[in-house]
Enzyme design. Structure first.
Site, PDB file in Angstrom:
ATOM      1  N   HIS A 100       0.869  -1.186   0.000  1.00  0.00           N
ATOM      2  CA  HIS A 100       0.000   0.000   0.000  1.00  0.00           C
ATOM      3  C   HIS A 100       0.911   1.242   0.000  1.00  0.00           C
ATOM      4  O   HIS A 100       2.026   1.193   0.512  1.00  0.00           O
ATOM      5  CB  HIS A 100      -0.828  -0.060   1.289  1.00  0.00           C
ATOM      6  CG  HIS A 100      -1.881   0.987   1.429  1.00  0.00           C
ATOM      7  ND1 HIS A 100      -1.617   2.266   1.866  1.00  0.00           N
ATOM      8  CD2 HIS A 100      -3.220   0.944   1.226  1.00  0.00           C
ATOM      9  CE1 HIS A 100      -2.750   2.956   1.931  1.00  0.00           C
ATOM     10  NE2 HIS A 100      -3.742   2.174   1.540  1.00  0.00           N
ATOM     11  N   ASP A 141       2.941  -4.458   8.062  1.00  0.00           N
ATOM     12  CA  ASP A 141       1.728  -3.669   7.891  1.00  0.00           C
ATOM     13  C   ASP A 141       0.539  -4.614   8.118  1.00  0.00           C
ATOM     14  O   ASP A 141       0.255  -5.484   7.294  1.00  0.00           O
ATOM     15  CB  ASP A 141       1.723  -3.084   6.469  1.00  0.00           C
ATOM     16  CG  ASP A 141       0.428  -2.354   6.135  1.00  0.00           C
ATOM     17  OD1 ASP A 141      -0.553  -2.486   6.891  1.00  0.00           O
ATOM     18  OD2 ASP A 141       0.408  -1.666   5.097  1.00  0.00           O
ATOM     19  N   GLN A 195      -4.626  -4.981   6.937  1.00  0.00           N
ATOM     20  CA  GLN A 195      -5.604  -5.928   6.388  1.00  0.00           C
ATOM     21  C   GLN A 195      -5.638  -7.253   7.138  1.00  0.00           C
ATOM     22  O   GLN A 195      -6.611  -7.986   7.030  1.00  0.00           O
ATOM     23  CB  GLN A 195      -5.308  -6.195   4.901  1.00  0.00           C
ATOM     24  CG  GLN A 195      -5.486  -4.991   3.995  1.00  0.00           C
ATOM     25  CD  GLN A 195      -6.920  -4.449   3.967  1.00  0.00           C
ATOM     26  OE1 GLN A 195      -7.882  -5.157   4.231  1.00  0.00           O
ATOM     27  NE2 GLN A 195      -7.056  -3.179   3.663  1.00  0.00           N
ATOM     28  N   LYS A 237     -10.589  -0.306  10.569  1.00  0.00           N
ATOM     29  CA  LYS A 237     -10.712  -1.506   9.732  1.00  0.00           C
ATOM     30  C   LYS A 237     -11.051  -2.739  10.574  1.00  0.00           C
ATOM     31  O   LYS A 237     -11.273  -3.819  10.048  1.00  0.00           O
ATOM     32  CB  LYS A 237      -9.413  -1.759   8.962  1.00  0.00           C
ATOM     33  CG  LYS A 237      -9.151  -0.705   7.878  1.00  0.00           C
ATOM     34  CD  LYS A 237      -7.910  -1.068   7.105  1.00  0.00           C
ATOM     35  CE  LYS A 237      -7.310   0.104   6.364  1.00  0.00           C
ATOM     36  NZ  LYS A 237      -7.885   0.332   5.050  1.00  0.00           N
ATOM     37  N   CYS A 261      -4.972   2.520  -3.564  1.00  0.00           N
ATOM     38  CA  CYS A 261      -3.776   3.050  -2.867  1.00  0.00           C
ATOM     39  C   CYS A 261      -2.594   2.085  -2.977  1.00  0.00           C
ATOM     40  O   CYS A 261      -1.771   1.983  -2.054  1.00  0.00           O
ATOM     41  CB  CYS A 261      -4.048   3.341  -1.398  1.00  0.00           C
ATOM     42  SG  CYS A 261      -5.253   4.632  -1.137  1.00  0.00           S
TER      43      CYS A 261
HETATM   44  N1  PMP Z   1      -1.835  -0.622   4.583  1.00  0.00           N
HETATM   45  C1  PMP Z   1      -2.800  -1.358   4.008  1.00  0.00           C
HETATM   46  C2  PMP Z   1      -2.467  -2.734   3.516  1.00  0.00           C
HETATM   47  C3  PMP Z   1      -4.078  -0.826   3.890  1.00  0.00           C
HETATM   48  O1  PMP Z   1      -5.046  -1.566   3.305  1.00  0.00           O
HETATM   49  C4  PMP Z   1      -4.357   0.465   4.378  1.00  0.00           C
HETATM   50  C5  PMP Z   1      -5.735   1.089   4.247  1.00  0.00           C
HETATM   51  N2  PMP Z   1      -6.314   0.944   2.986  1.00  0.00           N
HETATM   52  C6  PMP Z   1      -3.323   1.184   4.985  1.00  0.00           C
HETATM   53  C7  PMP Z   1      -2.080   0.605   5.068  1.00  0.00           C
HETATM   54  C8  PMP Z   1      -3.529   2.553   5.520  1.00  0.00           C
HETATM   55  O2  PMP Z   1      -4.416   2.559   6.591  1.00  0.00           O
HETATM   56  P1  PMP Z   1      -4.979   3.923   7.160  1.00  0.00           P
HETATM   57  O3  PMP Z   1      -5.476   4.708   5.981  1.00  0.00           O
HETATM   58  O4  PMP Z   1      -6.075   3.509   8.089  1.00  0.00           O
HETATM   59  O5  PMP Z   1      -3.853   4.616   7.866  1.00  0.00           O
END
Ligand code: PMP
Length: 409
Positions: A126, A203, A206, A229, A367
């Site tokens: 991401h 990270d 997910q 999430k 993203c």
């Molecule tokens: N890493 C991953 C794999 C994600 O799916 C996301 C959110 N789409 C993020 C990081 C970022 O999370 P946040 O926007 O809640 O900071």
């Protein structure tokens, strides 16, 4: 299994948003990878806190403040239990995964990264596990390396291993890829990183909502995730870090709470975890996160994982009926995420017409531009499941998609 199925069908009723209609159709919410809907218990906890208990934390002796502080600290214990951290002091509250990763990039970077050092990430990350490392590398004269994936969207372990060397100081990798659903072999990756003398950040944005996590068993140094999430409020997240590492790193931000003493000449810092929590924190959101953690742990992460796997298998099978549909991300180990492209149709058109049929999906690059571009220049349509989804929603969705494809072709 029948019992599990019955229970999960009932859980949908816990989520007020799922009783809504969209464009006159029952809402089918397939965008939990972006953010999850909230169960009533989380909404009630937030409301009760603001109505009946609201006060600051860490700073005052009156009843409201001491009550808030106790509730707030209890959530730290809950998070430590959720991911099996050795100590609650290893749990830092942040605004979300993004801020957790940026904290490590800044503080670990300032403390430990020197010119010529290497940071190793993967092709499926991401943006929030790419850009903070780019900023760090620019700042410190370090080098960003990227381990490639194969046609199924799996990390190529031989290539990853080849990229590890004595210059690698940190490996930053996602547990579950948000655009492809791939689940990475984190324990193996952590062992390889440590063998090379590197630290590892995972990270967990997910993975945390969908499977049990044990940071000690996986032996990971940093773990990041977001409250919104995992059925909790927005604006709150977690950074886990091993105690000795967090102690050795300089603070991320300066301000109230993170200090021990302050003079104009010099300040000294508070103990963990407050050293990394400058300013009044997101008190209500942390308490709401506690309610969300209680909710998912009561259901059981193993049960959630098994249920979502069933949904994944069902949807994968049913989508074979849609002509011209190509699955993107077909890793052997996958979470409840399905990305696809359909010949000659732009994902934006699919998403717009599905919305008119009450189905919420994500379209585009999620993203994760490098990961998705590797497979499709126009992006994908993505379904991502939560514990409240069921097979009849998937069946409705397949019928709606067939209709949309007929209209667009
Ligand atoms: N890493 C991953 C794999 C994600 O799916 C996301 C959110 N789409 C993020 C990081 C970022 O999370 P946040 O926007 O809640 O900071």
């Amino acid at each position: 299994m029948k019992q599990t199925l019955l229970n999960f069908e009932n859980l949908r009723g816990d989520f007020p948003m799922l009783k809504k209609t969209m464009h006159g159709k029952p809402l089918i919410y397939f965008d939990s990878g972006a953010t999850t809907q909230k169960p009533q218990v989380v909404i009630d906890t937030l409301s009760d806190f603001y109505r009946n208990h609201y006060g600051t934390v860490h700073r005052a002796v009156y009843e409201l403040a001491t009550h808030s502080t106790t509730e707030f600290q209890n959530v730290r214990f809950q998070v430590a239990t959720l991911i099996n951290a050795a100590k609650p002091e290893e749990i830092v509250f942040t605004r979300g995964t993004t801020e957790s990763i940026n904290t490590v990039a800044y503080s670990f970077g300032k403390g430990f990264i020197r010119p010529g050092d290497e940071i190793l990430i993967t092709e499926m990350e991401h943006h929030s596990n790419i850009v903070p490392w780019q900023l760090l590398c620019e700042d410190r004269g370090a080098v960003l390396k990227v381990a490639p994936m194969n046609e199924r969207g799996e990390l190529i372990m031989e290539e990853f291993t080849k990229l590890l060397n004595s210059k690698t100081k940190l490996v930053a990798v996602t547990y579950m890829a948000n655009s492809l659903g791939t689940i990475n072999p984190i324990k193996e990756i952590a062992a390889l990183a440590h063998e090379a003398g590197a630290k590892i950040l995972v990270d967990g944005a997910q993975s945390t909502p969908h499977m049990p996590i044990d940071v000690q068993d996986l032996d990971i140094d940093f773990y990041a995730f977001s409250g919104h999430k995992i059925y909790g409020p927005t604006g709150v997240g977690v950074l886990y870090g091993k105690e000795e590492l967090l102690n050795a790193m300089p603070p991320y931000q300066g301000g109230g709470d993170m200090i021990d003493t302050v003079t104009f000449e010099k300040s000294s810092y508070n103990d963990l975890p407050l050293k990394f929590e400058a300013g009044t924190p997101m008190i209500a959101e942390v308490i709401g996160l506690g309610a969300a953690i209680s909710y998912i742990t009561e259901i059981g992460l193993e049960n959630i994982q098994a249920w979502e796997h069933e949904l994944l298998l069902h949807a994968t099978e049913r989508l074979k009926e849609v002509k011209g549909l190509k699955m993107i991300g077909t890793a052997a180990k996958k979470g409840g995420i399905i990305s696809f492209a359909i010949d000659g149709i732009h994902p934006l058109d699919i998403g717009t017409l599905l919305d008119l049929r009450g189905v919420a999906v994500r379209t585009g690059f999620h993203c994760a531009q490098p990961a998705v571009r590797r497979f499709s220049e126009t992006g994908t349509t993505r379904l991502s499941f939560g514990l409240y989804n069921n097979k009849s929603e998937i069946d409705h969705f397949v019928t709606a998609l067939q209709e949309v494809v007929r209209l667009l072709k």
